[in-house]
Write an enzyme that holds these catalytic residues in place. Structure first.
Site, PDB file in Angstrom:
ATOM      1  N   LYS A 164       0.802  -1.228   0.000  1.00  0.00           N
ATOM      2  CA  LYS A 164       0.000   0.000   0.000  1.00  0.00           C
ATOM      3  C   LYS A 164       0.834   1.276   0.000  1.00  0.00           C
ATOM      4  O   LYS A 164       0.470   2.277  -0.603  1.00  0.00           O
ATOM      5  CB  LYS A 164      -0.958  -0.009   1.193  1.00  0.00           C
ATOM      6  CG  LYS A 164      -2.011  -1.102   1.090  1.00  0.00           C
ATOM      7  CD  LYS A 164      -3.398  -0.557   1.342  1.00  0.00           C
ATOM      8  CE  LYS A 164      -4.471  -1.457   0.775  1.00  0.00           C
ATOM      9  NZ  LYS A 164      -4.491  -2.805   1.368  1.00  0.00           N
ATOM     10  N   GLU A 210     -10.252   6.784   2.864  1.00  0.00           N
ATOM     11  CA  GLU A 210     -11.152   5.771   3.405  1.00  0.00           C
ATOM     12  C   GLU A 210     -10.305   4.567   3.781  1.00  0.00           C
ATOM     13  O   GLU A 210      -9.211   4.393   3.254  1.00  0.00           O
ATOM     14  CB  GLU A 210     -12.169   5.355   2.340  1.00  0.00           C
ATOM     15  CG  GLU A 210     -11.686   4.303   1.330  1.00  0.00           C
ATOM     16  CD  GLU A 210     -10.517   4.741   0.443  1.00  0.00           C
ATOM     17  OE1 GLU A 210     -10.342   5.961   0.265  1.00  0.00           O
ATOM     18  OE2 GLU A 210      -9.778   3.859  -0.063  1.00  0.00           O
ATOM     19  N   SER A 266       1.454  -9.783  -1.307  1.00  0.00           N
ATOM     20  CA  SER A 266       1.134  -8.358  -1.155  1.00  0.00           C
ATOM     21  C   SER A 266       1.373  -7.818   0.240  1.00  0.00           C
ATOM     22  O   SER A 266       1.619  -6.620   0.413  1.00  0.00           O
ATOM     23  CB  SER A 266      -0.333  -8.116  -1.563  1.00  0.00           C
ATOM     24  OG  SER A 266      -1.196  -8.976  -0.843  1.00  0.00           O
TER      25      SER A 266
HETATM   26  C1  LIG Z   1      -5.369  -3.865   0.879  1.00  0.00           C
HETATM   27  C2  LIG Z   1      -4.673  -5.139   0.618  1.00  0.00           C
HETATM   28  C3  LIG Z   1      -4.999  -5.958  -0.497  1.00  0.00           C
HETATM   29  C4  LIG Z   1      -6.125  -5.662  -1.437  1.00  0.00           C
HETATM   30  O1  LIG Z   1      -6.045  -4.489  -2.152  1.00  0.00           O
HETATM   31  P1  LIG Z   1      -5.665  -4.432  -3.700  1.00  0.00           P
HETATM   32  O2  LIG Z   1      -5.936  -3.024  -4.069  1.00  0.00           O
HETATM   33  O3  LIG Z   1      -6.555  -5.400  -4.424  1.00  0.00           O
HETATM   34  O4  LIG Z   1      -4.251  -4.809  -3.819  1.00  0.00           O
HETATM   35  C5  LIG Z   1      -4.256  -7.106  -0.709  1.00  0.00           C
HETATM   36  N1  LIG Z   1      -3.257  -7.458   0.131  1.00  0.00           N
HETATM   37  C6  LIG Z   1      -2.928  -6.708   1.204  1.00  0.00           C
HETATM   38  C7  LIG Z   1      -1.813  -7.161   2.082  1.00  0.00           C
HETATM   39  C8  LIG Z   1      -3.620  -5.528   1.488  1.00  0.00           C
HETATM   40  O5  LIG Z   1      -3.285  -4.795   2.569  1.00  0.00           O
END
Ligand SMILES: *Cc1c(COP(=O)(O)O)cnc(C)c1O
Length: 402
Positions: free
Chosen positions: A94, A116, A383
């Site tokens: 993020k 948000e 992610s």
């Molecule tokens: C917020 C988040 C997501 C989902 O958001 P995307 O915009 O689809 O990437 C996925 N993995 C993690 C670790 C997150 O914090």
């Protein structure tokens, strides 16, 4: 602006038939201002150098592309590489986007940012960057999420942000988005809206993609170094779609690289407790964009559910809708159960606890890798890290084992 100019202006924000900008006039004015600023700075050397500096020395990039040898041997098929976005500052992808947007806000002379947040991950990243760059910060969060995510609320407050609890409707992400939008309209001149995923009206999906494509820029270079060729498959989880579009971006022109997004099937696609937008959704307008989303018959947006707080969004970034219909990317889903099992398998084979969101992508890799030859190469985007999920996983396992 004439109507024709207005139309041409809007066409820029389309991916095929998806995207655009469906917002009230006051918001369109602010979006036009944002687009003009972004056009001015997106290729500006000084801006890009500052962005690169904070990604490197503040967030800790580049993140490794790690060959998960034990997991690969365990599954007995394709070679699995992990793109370690979990090693970013604050533990997820993020911040890549938030740093970019805050630097843009600074250039635009804004003193205040709003955002948000669902589970609080985007709120914490925004609050941290606002603290760093000396900006006032207000975060909008559903009242139910405020209760469920006390730790993240406290983090944001420690970082100096004011957290507002939205009391309407389901009291979750959708109400937070509505409240943040309303607050933006009331203070549109001095406030920058830091959007957390590749969604919303133009130009946000493009801006967020540009700030997240660092994931695939690095991964492409890294896999060429390690394997001397491009991967056969790139896999990422999909909430709004920002980590996925960032992981796909540089590979989209290479048709031989298959792209795979994994949504949350929650308790199952045959229940109403899921967030499988591209799998089961229909095309309509949501949050200022035309895209696939989960709508009720009366056109209202359905409540969604997933064990992972980052994936329970009823819409999807417009470029993913386009990639799906163009058959350039494939989208499937994984259930809560499959994601939890994938989280445990990576934890036990590699000593890496992935976020429950990322575990959805891993669940599909676990299904596919054994069926592929050993000379095939998969990159899966991790992610985020799973520390935030440990308590929820413990509860889940206790109930499952009853
Ligand atoms: C917020 C988040 C997501 C989902 O958001 P995307 O915009 O689809 O990437 C996925 N993995 C993690 C670790 C997150 O914090």
């Amino acid at each position: 602006m004439t109507n024709l100019e207005n139309n041409l202006n809007n066409l820029k924000g389309y991916f095929g038939e998806f995207g655009g900008s469906f917002v009230p006039e006051v918001v369109q004015k602010a979006l036009d201002e944002l687009e003009a600023a972004y056009d001015k700075y997106k290729d500006d050397e000084e801006f890009l150098a500052e962005y690169a500096h904070y990604l490197k020395d503040y967030s800790g990039r580049e993140t490794p592309l790690y060959y998960a040898e034990t997991l690969t041997n365990h599954l007995g098929g394709a070679k699995i590489y992990l793109k370690r976005e979990d090693l970013n500052h604050l533990g997820a992808h993020k911040l890549n986007n938030v740093i970019g947007q805050i630097l843009l806000a600074k250039r635009m002379g804004k003193k205040k940012v709003i955002a948000e947040t669902g589970a609080g991950q985007h709120g914490v990243a925004t609050a941290a960057a606002a603290a760093k760059f000396g900006m006032e910060c207000e975060i909008y969060m559903g009242a139910l999420d405020v209760e469920r995510q006390r730790l993240n609320v406290f983090r944001m407050e420690m970082l100096g942000a004011k957290v507002h609890a939205a009391q309407e409707g389901e009291k979750t992400l959708k109400e937070a988005v509505d409240a943040a939008f309303k607050a933006w309209i009331e203070n549109i001149d001095d406030t920058f809206y830091v959007l957390g995923s590749a969604v919303g009206p133009h130009p946000y999906p493009t801006i967020v993609k540009d700030f997240q494509k660092v994931i695939s820029q690095e991964a492409k270079r890294q896999i060429l170094e390690k394997e001397g060729r491009l991967p056969d498959l790139v896999v990422a989880c999909v909430g709004g779609g920002s980590n996925a579009i960032g992981a796909f971006a540089e590979f989209i022109p290479h048709e031989e690289v298959a792209l795979l997004g994994v949504e949350a099937a929650g308790r199952g696609l045959d229940t109403d407790r899921h967030a499988a937008t591209l799998t089961l959704g229909t095309v309509g307008v949501v949050d200022g964009m035309k895209t696939y989303a989960l709508f009720n018959e009366d056109g209202s947006v359905k409540p969604v559910y997933s064990i992972s707080p980052g994936l329970d969004y009823p819409g999807i970034g417009p470029e993913h809708s386009f990639l799906k219909d163009a058959k350039r990317a494939e989208y499937v889903s994984a259930t809560d159960d499959e994601a939890v099992d994938a989280l445990l398998l990576l934890t036990r084979t590699e000593g890496i606890i992935p976020a429950i969101e990322s575990s959805h992508a891993l669940a599909e890799v676990i299904k596919r890798a054994p069926k592929l030859d050993k000379d095939k190469v998969i990159i899966v985007n991790v992610s985020g890290r799973g520390d935030k999920d440990v308590a929820a996983i413990a509860d889940y396992l206790e109930n499952r084992n009853k």
